[in-house]
Design a protein around this motif. Structure first.
Motif: not given
Length: 213
Positions: A65, A70, A73, A97
């Protein structure tokens, strides 16, 4: 003119990590030194060697992150939930996310699950409200923001979000009041000023346009 919608300024919640040994310990040390890519590499090596623990996935999600990875993550937090469905922060972190990825429906569902797990988690409720705005569900979003404001009357995300929801519902007078309250509590809220100007234009109020330009 449609009101400007601002995404929730949310970040993944952190949980305590035991970084005393092995790859996780080395990763924590590198992270503290600001060497995020090197820290992530240690965790990747741990996974390659079969150390697929909840702590490893949690640490990977957090560093990914921070690196603005993202998608990766969210996957890490999903794997964490597979290992520990009752993990206290994984569902919220996945929602953050997904919100960053603008996957509004998935993010909204994850924020809702996080809020059900911890009803006092107002950032999850606020995040759900932001996602619902982007899904054009203004009335339901408004209800989320009002839930947050009942607990935190000056919450910046909820105040602004309530104004947007009211503006989309064409309740311009009330929206204007909420935006001005938001500015009183958070004078640097440029988005609130932009939306007040938008309301002024819609109402043909030259005074409002002048005051907030």
């Amino acid at each position: 003119m449609n009101p400007k919608k601002k995404s929730a300024e949310l970040r993944p919640a952190q949980t305590d990590r035991n970084g005393s040994q092995g790859a996780l310990g080395r990763s924590v040390s590198l992270h503290l030194e600001g060497k995020l890519k090197e820290a992530l590499r240690e965790l990747d090596l741990a996974l390659d060697s079969g150390e697929a623990t909840a702590e490893i996935h949690s640490a990977r999600g957090h560093i990914q992150f921070e690196l603005e990875q993202y998608e990766e993550s969210a996957i890490s937090y999903g794997k964490l939930l597979d290992l520990d469905p009752r993990h206290p922060t994984a569902t919220f972190n996945m929602a953050v996310c997904l919100e960053k990825l603008q996957r509004w429906a998935q993010a909204s569902e994850s924020f809702q699950r996080a809020s059900e797990t911890d009803p006092k988690r107002v950032d999850a409720i606020a995040g759900m409200g932001v996602c619902l705005l982007h899904l054009d569900r203004s009335q339901t979003a408004l209800e989320c923001f009002e839930r947050v404001l009942a607990q935190e009357p000056s919450n910046a995300t909820a105040q602004f979000g309530k104004g947007v929801a009211l503006q989309l519902l064409r309740n311009l007078e009330e929206a204007s009041k909420v935006y001005q309250d938001n500015l009183a509590n958070h004078p640097d809220s440029e988005d609130a000023m932009v939306n007040l100007i938008s309301i002024g234009i819609a109402q043909k109020s030259h005074d409002m346009v002048r005051d907030f330009s």
